[in-house]
Design an enzyme around this catalytic site. Sequence first.
Site, PDB file in Angstrom:
ATOM      1  N   SER A   1       4.712 -10.316  -9.846  1.00  0.00           N
ATOM      2  CA  SER A   1       3.811  -9.918  -9.649  1.00  0.00           C
ATOM      3  C   SER A   1       3.790  -9.202 -11.537  1.00  0.00           C
ATOM      4  O   SER A   1       4.729  -8.353 -11.406  1.00  0.00           O
ATOM      5  CB  SER A   1       3.975  -8.311  -9.112  1.00  0.00           C
ATOM      6  OG  SER A   1       4.651  -8.475  -7.354  1.00  0.00           O
TER       7      SER A   1
ATOM      8  N   GLU B   1       3.858  -4.120 -14.241  1.00  0.00           N
ATOM      9  CA  GLU B   1       4.833  -3.941 -13.813  1.00  0.00           C
ATOM     10  C   GLU B   1       6.052  -4.120 -14.467  1.00  0.00           C
ATOM     11  O   GLU B   1       6.803  -3.627 -14.773  1.00  0.00           O
ATOM     12  CB  GLU B   1       5.627  -4.667 -12.699  1.00  0.00           C
ATOM     13  CG  GLU B   1       6.548  -4.354 -11.933  1.00  0.00           C
ATOM     14  CD  GLU B   1       6.936  -5.443 -10.869  1.00  0.00           C
ATOM     15  OE1 GLU B   1       6.336  -5.414  -9.712  1.00  0.00           O
ATOM     16  OE2 GLU B   1       7.565  -6.165 -11.947  1.00  0.00           O
TER      17      GLU B   1
ATOM     18  N   ARG C   1       9.182   0.588  -7.675  1.00  0.00           N
ATOM     19  CA  ARG C   1       9.063  -0.115  -9.478  1.00  0.00           C
ATOM     20  C   ARG C   1       9.576   0.644  -9.900  1.00  0.00           C
ATOM     21  O   ARG C   1       8.661   0.831 -11.490  1.00  0.00           O
ATOM     22  CB  ARG C   1       8.008  -0.605  -9.760  1.00  0.00           C
ATOM     23  CG  ARG C   1       7.515  -2.115  -8.530  1.00  0.00           C
ATOM     24  CD  ARG C   1       9.050  -3.024  -8.405  1.00  0.00           C
ATOM     25  NE  ARG C   1       9.021  -4.448  -7.543  1.00  0.00           N
ATOM     26  CZ  ARG C   1       8.860  -4.702  -6.733  1.00  0.00           C
ATOM     27  NH1 ARG C   1       9.032  -3.362  -5.404  1.00  0.00           N
ATOM     28  NH2 ARG C   1       7.493  -5.691  -5.266  1.00  0.00           N
TER      29      ARG C   1
HETATM   30  N1  EPU Z   1      -3.410 -11.126  -1.290  1.00  0.00           N
HETATM   31  C1  EPU Z   1      -4.361 -11.566  -1.622  1.00  0.00           C
HETATM   32  N2  EPU Z   1      -4.870 -12.471  -2.459  1.00  0.00           N
HETATM   33  C2  EPU Z   1      -3.668 -12.969  -3.833  1.00  0.00           C
HETATM   34  C3  EPU Z   1      -2.952 -12.391  -3.188  1.00  0.00           C
HETATM   35  C4  EPU Z   1      -2.507 -11.531  -2.660  1.00  0.00           C
HETATM   36  O1  EPU Z   1      -5.521 -11.170  -1.070  1.00  0.00           O
HETATM   37  O2  EPU Z   1      -4.387 -13.415  -4.725  1.00  0.00           O
HETATM   38  C5  EPU Z   1      -3.359  -9.835  -0.291  1.00  0.00           C
HETATM   39  C6  EPU Z   1      -2.470 -10.464   0.679  1.00  0.00           C
HETATM   40  O3  EPU Z   1      -2.896 -11.459   1.653  1.00  0.00           O
HETATM   41  C7  EPU Z   1      -2.058  -9.866   1.508  1.00  0.00           C
HETATM   42  C8  EPU Z   1      -1.605  -8.495  -0.054  1.00  0.00           C
HETATM   43  O4  EPU Z   1      -2.558  -8.742  -0.512  1.00  0.00           O
HETATM   44  O5  EPU Z   1      -2.383  -9.093   2.269  1.00  0.00           O
HETATM   45  C9  EPU Z   1      -0.584  -8.182  -0.276  1.00  0.00           C
HETATM   46  O6  EPU Z   1      -0.059 -10.170  -0.438  1.00  0.00           O
HETATM   47  P1  EPU Z   1       1.894 -10.083  -0.302  1.00  0.00           P
HETATM   48  O7  EPU Z   1       2.193  -9.592   1.094  1.00  0.00           O
HETATM   49  O8  EPU Z   1       2.007 -11.454  -1.087  1.00  0.00           O
HETATM   50  O9  EPU Z   1       2.760  -8.962  -1.197  1.00  0.00           O
HETATM   51  P2  EPU Z   1       2.776  -8.256  -2.403  1.00  0.00           P
HETATM   52  O10 EPU Z   1       2.106  -7.265  -2.313  1.00  0.00           O
HETATM   53  O11 EPU Z   1       0.931  -8.948  -3.279  1.00  0.00           O
HETATM   54  C10 EPU Z   1       4.463  -7.162  -2.555  1.00  0.00           C
HETATM   55  C11 EPU Z   1       5.659  -7.205  -4.278  1.00  0.00           C
HETATM   56  C12 EPU Z   1       6.758  -8.428  -4.410  1.00  0.00           C
HETATM   57  C13 EPU Z   1       7.459  -8.325  -3.337  1.00  0.00           C
HETATM   58  C14 EPU Z   1       5.741  -8.717  -1.886  1.00  0.00           C
HETATM   59  C15 EPU Z   1       6.934  -8.189  -0.583  1.00  0.00           C
HETATM   60  C16 EPU Z   1       4.415  -5.969  -5.808  1.00  0.00           C
HETATM   61  C17 EPU Z   1       3.999  -5.216  -7.538  1.00  0.00           C
HETATM   62  N3  EPU Z   1       5.135  -6.728  -5.248  1.00  0.00           N
HETATM   63  O12 EPU Z   1       3.559  -8.317  -3.932  1.00  0.00           O
HETATM   64  O13 EPU Z   1       7.601  -8.341  -5.386  1.00  0.00           O
HETATM   65  O14 EPU Z   1       8.334  -9.948  -3.419  1.00  0.00           O
HETATM   66  O15 EPU Z   1       5.564  -7.472  -2.038  1.00  0.00           O
HETATM   67  O16 EPU Z   1       7.677  -7.557  -0.342  1.00  0.00           O
HETATM   68  O17 EPU Z   1       5.299  -4.748  -5.354  1.00  0.00           O
HETATM   69  C18 EPU Z   1       7.388  -8.943  -7.858  1.00  0.00           C
HETATM   70  O18 EPU Z   1       7.458  -7.619  -7.977  1.00  0.00           O
HETATM   71  O19 EPU Z   1       7.449  -9.509  -9.023  1.00  0.00           O
HETATM   72  C19 EPU Z   1       7.376  -9.086  -6.421  1.00  0.00           C
HETATM   73  C20 EPU Z   1       7.275 -10.497  -6.748  1.00  0.00           C
END
Ligand code: EPU
Length: 336
Positions: free
Chosen positions: A236, A332, A164
Amino acid sequence: MADFLEFYPLRTHNTFGFDARARLAVHIRNESDLVSALSDHRIDNLPIVVLGGGSNVVLTGDLDACVLLMEIPGYDVAEDDASWLVTAGAGETWHGLVNRTIDEGMPGLENLALIPGTAGAAPIQNIGAYGVELRERFARLRAYDRQSGDFVTIDLDTCAFGYRDSLFKREGRDRYIITAVTLRLPKAWQPVLNYGELTRELEGVSTPDAAQVRDAIVAIRSRKLPDPAKIGNAGSFFKNPVVDASLRNALLADHPALVSYPQPDGSYKLAAGWLIDQCGFKGVDDGPVGVYGKQALVLVHHGGGTGAALLALANRIADAVQAHFGVRIEPEPVIL
Ligand code: EPU
């Protein structure tokens, strides 16, 4: 002569839907619009703010600035032996570009489907999702260099992409205005399916093609991310913090359910959404702003609120995560 608009309302130019006005705004539909706007003496003392889809910005108030509304169209395909080289104007929508390349038989962008915003904004934060980052599909971009007054080509290495992050969030921030982006889509395509959720979504499909991967990504994102056309948001809101192995191991000992991902350099990325969720913020509203109920990493605006109120909530969340886990999470989006 540039066609400046005065006290221009930006509500429909940011996906949070905050009401803010720009002292001046101008539609940029080609490179000469850009040159004439930037050489106009009426903006001499004003900062320049570049807006694409407005999907990664927080407007905290009126902008005493000249806003460039980047709407440059364009789509062109070239090729070498190994790759398709697809060039898109900065104003093309990202998801439209993903769909068009897949429809025309040039796979490679499917994991990045449904990311809001424009092609020109994609390199700024090196968009990434479901196992693919823009930098893995990036060839070069064209930008106006405000320092030299020339258009320049900037290659992959110079962009200094990180998680990012890029040159355009750092030293290049007020220097370059991106007008076109060229992607490199290898002809020898392999789907990237190493993200657990994606594998599960495609269960039963033995050799998915790019359109099937795209459809799976669209289904996953639609389930857990709010549609900005319905609920104001910028995806995010926080980056996933990267910590060293000793801190991660100490946290894991205290919190066995901690979600963390090893990085190539031995550090760990923690799931900020999980950290926030653990602090009890998921689905919590503070008047017109709040935390999305299905994904704690996403802050939302229900209407009638301000970017300043949203930032105050974001600070409270970051403070709570810091107090609980000793880790500071950083926003972000670009705060304006
Ligand atoms: N989780 C929770 N509670 C929540 C949200 C997430 O426990 O409310 C846990 C999930 O269960 C999972 C982990 O956190 O085990 C990660 O969650 P997720 O797979 O949804 O991905 P993320 O890390 O929250 C990142 C990117 C997203 C991207 C997804 C998929 C960042 C800041 N965000 O989200 O990007 O779509 O991975 O690759 O890196 C964006 O940048 O706007 C964005 C949506």
